[in-house]
Scaffold this active site. Structure first.
Site, PDB file in Angstrom:
ATOM      1  N   ASP A 186       3.986   9.490   6.418  1.00  0.00           N
ATOM      2  CA  ASP A 186       3.827   8.167   6.328  1.00  0.00           C
ATOM      3  C   ASP A 186       2.159   7.221   5.133  1.00  0.00           C
ATOM      4  OD1 ASP A 186       4.276   5.804   7.160  1.00  0.00           O
ATOM      5  OD2 ASP A 186       2.878   5.588   8.818  1.00  0.00           O
ATOM      6  N   ASP A 227       0.728   4.795   5.698  1.00  0.00           N
ATOM      7  CA  ASP A 227      -0.126   3.615   6.218  1.00  0.00           C
ATOM      8  C   ASP A 227      -0.785   4.344   7.628  1.00  0.00           C
ATOM      9  OD1 ASP A 227      -0.060   1.575   3.313  1.00  0.00           O
ATOM     10  OD2 ASP A 227       1.173   0.650   4.626  1.00  0.00           O
TER      11      ASP A 227
END
Length: 180
Positions: A21, A23
């Site tokens: 991922d 953020d």
């Protein structure tokens, strides 16, 4: 299929991958980040990507970017930020093999981006797309995320997901790579 193409396909070596991922994993999550001057790397993130590369894994980014659907920024802003990230990583001999993102959200204010998408986590579409584009050994691959939707996407794609709760990303990734 010609003999040459068949041989090339057979000879193509499968490699494991780490699906990251963005953020909260590579950068500090600052809600709808798209501006380079607001970007801050997570501690050990660059070193984690380098470790992934050095271990022979693909390094992929899979990120929901509903800020596009919400009208906060454009897809071009995402590309600009990802290009900047790639240059920063390259300066440390590290690389992301592919950046995938989903700009859609069913509650978006921008009509052309207001919809459900199988690429929006917790759906596995971004992972599935990368598995189709690259010679990935899915059985030795895994996802690292900071939200339950990341882990759900991993499970939906048939691979383990690991929840990063903060700290140094390299220190978190190294034992996962060692399990290989």
């Amino acid at each position: 299929m010609s003999r040459d193409r068949e041989s090339t396909a057979i000879d193509q070596v499968l490699r494991p991958a780490v699906f990251l991922d963005r953020d909260g994993i590579l950068n500090v999550d600052s809600d709808y980040l798209f501006e380079i001057d607001k970007f801050r790397w997570i501690d050990g993130a660059i070193e984690a990507v380098k470790a992934i590369n050095d271990a022979g894994y693909f390094a992929f980014v899979i990120t929901n970017q509903s800020g596009v659907a919400r009208g906060f920024y454009q897809e071009a802003d995402i590309h600009r930020l990802h290009g900047w990230m790639a240059a920063q990583l390259a300066a440390h001999d590290a690389r992301i093999d592919a950046f995938e993102y989903c700009p859609f959200h069913p509650d978006g204010s921008v009509a052309s981006y207001r919809r459900n998408s199988d690429r929006r986590k917790p759906e596995p579409g971004m992972i599935v797309d990368l598995l189709e584009k690259f010679p990935v050994d899915a059985g030795r691959s895994f996802v690292v995320g900071d939200r339950p939707s990341d882990i759900e996407a991993a499970r939906a794609a048939g691979m383990p997901g690991h929840l990063f709760a903060g700290g140094n990303l390299r220190d978190f990734i190294l034992p996962l790579l060692a399990r290989g």
